[in-house]
Scaffold this active site. Structure first.
Site, mmCIF file in Angstrom:
data_model
loop_
_atom_site.group_PDB
_atom_site.id
_atom_site.type_symbol
_atom_site.label_atom_id
_atom_site.label_comp_id
_atom_site.label_asym_id
_atom_site.label_seq_id
_atom_site.Cartn_x
_atom_site.Cartn_y
_atom_site.Cartn_z
ATOM 1 C CG HIS A 1 54.227 35.914 97.136
ATOM 2 N ND1 HIS A 1 53.034 36.449 96.473
ATOM 3 C CD2 HIS A 1 54.014 35.181 97.545
ATOM 4 C CE1 HIS A 1 52.165 35.452 96.002
ATOM 5 N NE2 HIS A 1 52.945 34.579 97.247
ATOM 6 C CG ASP B 1 55.292 30.483 97.668
ATOM 7 O OD1 ASP B 1 55.079 31.184 97.897
ATOM 8 O OD2 ASP B 1 55.701 30.065 96.947
ATOM 9 C CG HIS C 1 54.208 32.962 92.807
ATOM 10 N ND1 HIS C 1 55.275 32.548 93.549
ATOM 11 C CD2 HIS C 1 53.510 32.372 93.677
ATOM 12 C CE1 HIS C 1 55.268 32.246 94.732
ATOM 13 N NE2 HIS C 1 53.762 32.389 95.387
ATOM 14 N NE ARG D 1 53.375 26.546 98.747
ATOM 15 C CZ ARG D 1 53.491 27.853 99.539
ATOM 16 N NH1 ARG D 1 52.685 28.860 98.950
ATOM 17 N NH2 ARG D 1 53.380 27.656 100.469
#
Length: 292
Positions: free
Chosen positions: A98, A100, A268, A283
């Protein structure tokens, strides 16, 4: 301050050596790091010892922080999303190819992930280059894709009920009627009402100026003006092309490791191969801009 050493990696990305982020970056060091990020779309740092405030400061050097709507936040630093999996949990966060925030009208620029607690083995992250995926298409295929847009959606991943992927895992929140998880992922009601967005299948990257493929298996649901059934064969062909091994790099996390990827230039995938062990990552996501 020492000279920044940029070491390109096989497949995608580069490792940055010769800097101590916690000690502060000079303008020259930052410029070199910024150029490496632009050139490669993915950079890694090793042997860093940064605090949460250092993490936030580094992100702000690249842009405004995009507060994630679906991940649990750090209890003391709302800018930081918790990407964690405990010893008794089965499902991880990000366990599939995917990129983000492609479901946003202005997709996030990048994400900076800091290792805080690691299993003794497993938990690597795979990355793939969307620059390489585009560059290796035939001229005729590129020309055909140039006119296509794609529809991106968050609802089927973060939404509630039987359509919400996250709600069916043990990471899903407790706010959906059928959710059975522990709240590492939540806000299903927000995802349920988010409109789908449309982005070009081929983008001109706003930072590097290079062409890249911009579809991904998690959030891209169909081509604009096509049905999902009509879209599926070509989508699957593109997804397979983007995940070719020669475009990828498998990053092995160690204490002090940091990854910073460009969501417009990479995919990623967080490996979920450390059952019964704890992994905690912090994150921060940096805001992006409209794509064209």
């Amino acid at each position: 301050m020492s000279t920044v050493d940029v070491r390109p990696l096989e497949g995608v990305g580069a490792e940055i050596h010769g800097v101590d982020i916690a000690a502060g970056l000079s303008n020259t060091q930052f410029d070199t790091i910024h150029k490496a990020f632009s050139d490669h779309g993915l950079i890694f740092f090793r042997d860093q010892n940064i605090s949460e405030n250092d993490h936030i400061e580094l992100a702000r050097k690249f842009g405004n922080i995009d507060i994630n709507r679906f991940f649990a936040a750090h209890p003391d630093y709302p800018e930081i999303a918790m990407v964690s999996k405990d010893v008794d949990q089965k499902d991880n966060i990000g366990g599939g190819w995917h990129t983000d925030h492609s479901y946003d009208q202005d997709p996030a620029m990048g994400s900076i992930l800091v290792a805080r607690e690691l299993p003794d083995s497993g938990g690597d992250t795979m990355f793939s280059s969307m620059y390489a995926a585009y560059d290796n298409l035939s001229d005729g295929f590129k020309q055909m894709l140039e006119g296509l847009n794609a529809v991106h959606s968050a609802t089927h991943i973060f939404g509630s009920g039987p359509v919400g992927y996250a709600a069916q895992t043990d990471a899903g929140g407790s706010d959906g009627a059928d959710a059975k998880g522990d709240g590492r992922i939540g806000n299903a009601a927000v995802a349920d009402t988010m409109p789908d967005v449309i982005h070009p299948v081929i983008i001109t990257h706003p930072l590097s100026g290079k062409k890249a493929l911009y579809v991904n298996p998690a959030f891209t649901v169909r081509f604009e003006g096509w049905t999902e059934d009509e879209s599926r064969p070509l989508m699957q062909q593109l997804f397979a092309e983007c995940a070719r091994p020669e475009y990828t790099h498998r990053f092995a996390w160690k204490p002090g490791s940091i990854a910073f990827w460009d969501n417009r230039a990479t995919w990623h995938w967080a490996m979920n191969d450390y059952q019964g062990k704890r992994r905690v990552m912090h994150r921060i996501t940096v805001e992006g801009c409209p794509l064209s």
